[in-house]
Write an enzyme that holds these catalytic residues in place. Sequence first.
Site, PDB file in Angstrom:
ATOM      1  N   SER A 188     -18.048 -38.290  49.504  1.00 21.31           N
ATOM      2  CA  SER A 188     -16.869 -37.447  49.717  1.00 21.31           C
ATOM      3  C   SER A 188     -16.049 -37.959  50.893  1.00 21.31           C
ATOM      4  CB  SER A 188     -17.324 -36.005  50.005  1.00 21.31           C
ATOM      5  OG  SER A 188     -16.267 -35.211  50.494  1.00 21.31           O
ATOM      6  N   TYR A 220     -21.912 -31.226  55.896  1.00 23.67           N
ATOM      7  CA  TYR A 220     -21.746 -31.801  54.564  1.00 23.67           C
ATOM      8  C   TYR A 220     -21.305 -33.260  54.657  1.00 23.67           C
ATOM      9  CZ  TYR A 220     -19.674 -32.460  49.894  1.00 23.67           C
ATOM     10  OH  TYR A 220     -19.332 -32.929  48.658  1.00 23.67           O
ATOM     11  N   LYS A 232     -23.413 -36.605  53.444  1.00 24.51           N
ATOM     12  CA  LYS A 232     -22.881 -37.568  52.491  1.00 24.51           C
ATOM     13  C   LYS A 232     -22.877 -38.982  53.083  1.00 24.51           C
ATOM     14  CE  LYS A 232     -22.027 -35.183  48.781  1.00 24.51           C
ATOM     15  NZ  LYS A 232     -22.725 -35.498  47.516  1.00 24.51           N
TER      16      LYS A 232
END
Length: 331
Positions: A125, A149, A153
Amino acid sequence: MRVVITGGAGFIGQKLAAAILERGRLASANGTPTAVTELVLFDRTPADDFGGNATVEIGDVADRNLVGRLIDGTTTGVFHLAAIVSAGAEEDFDLGYWTNLEGTQNVLEACRALAIPPRVVFASSIAVYGGDVPDVIKDDTPPSPQTSYGTQKLIGEHLIHDYSRKGFIDGRALRLPTIMVRPAPNRAASTWASSIIREPLQGKDYDCPVGPHAPMACLSPRRTVDALVRLHDLPSEALGLKRTLLLSGIKAEAWEMAAAVARNAGNRKTGTVCWKPDPAIVKIVDGWPGEARGERAESLGMLPDASIDEIVRAFIDDDLVAGDNDVPENG
């Protein structure tokens, strides 16, 4: 050829499954186009039953023993899409790391145990970027995640590189911009970018949690699925040591998304957008880039949408229920 999609019940997982089944073939471990004889959709909730060569498996990617049984000796390709998305991973620190990091390593360890290293496509992402980022991120923009997050990633990308370096997998990672329009909201901080289009087109008013000039790097599901399949089928030599690609996403501000709805609504009676910024969402979104330009991915055939209008029209054609909220020509 057996292919596994983790996160197979998700929005992109379902569209990817449909595309693979329609296509019928993917590159095998040695690069030869080969018929997909079994497509496994794995998720914590049941995926759609596509029938034919598709099977559904229910479970948690954080369960190492289950993942080890799922990715067996007949598996030649894995699309690892399963994740706790941005806002969810930020709110529940333990769950985010358990799923996004432990789950990713479980997938890679299962692949490592296979006699023939499978092709593994990891959905990363642009959340790996953060802080003082330029308006347009490019291939050489250094990652600096400011959320759990994004950190998870980025670690996943490094794992893909290391397992590939060791010859355990033939791995590839794709940094995705915001994928829109989703047919239902999720826990991602970016979910407003879909809702600001989906809700008005369904005749519903929408309270947008960011201001009208909030930018987003956007990509349609059509382009995303095409990129995932292309990346899987690329020969290893085309990637070399750089196993992560940035996928281009066009810039659209919130007000431009709302305007695109008005331009493409046709006879539908649309809802109204009200601007009601949520400080928590604004803080996350403000740390993201407004546009992504992945020249390397584009050179390999993974192209962005031409405009926000193209993205809106794709949603209307692919996911909006035919006739939903239509107004007769003489109405």
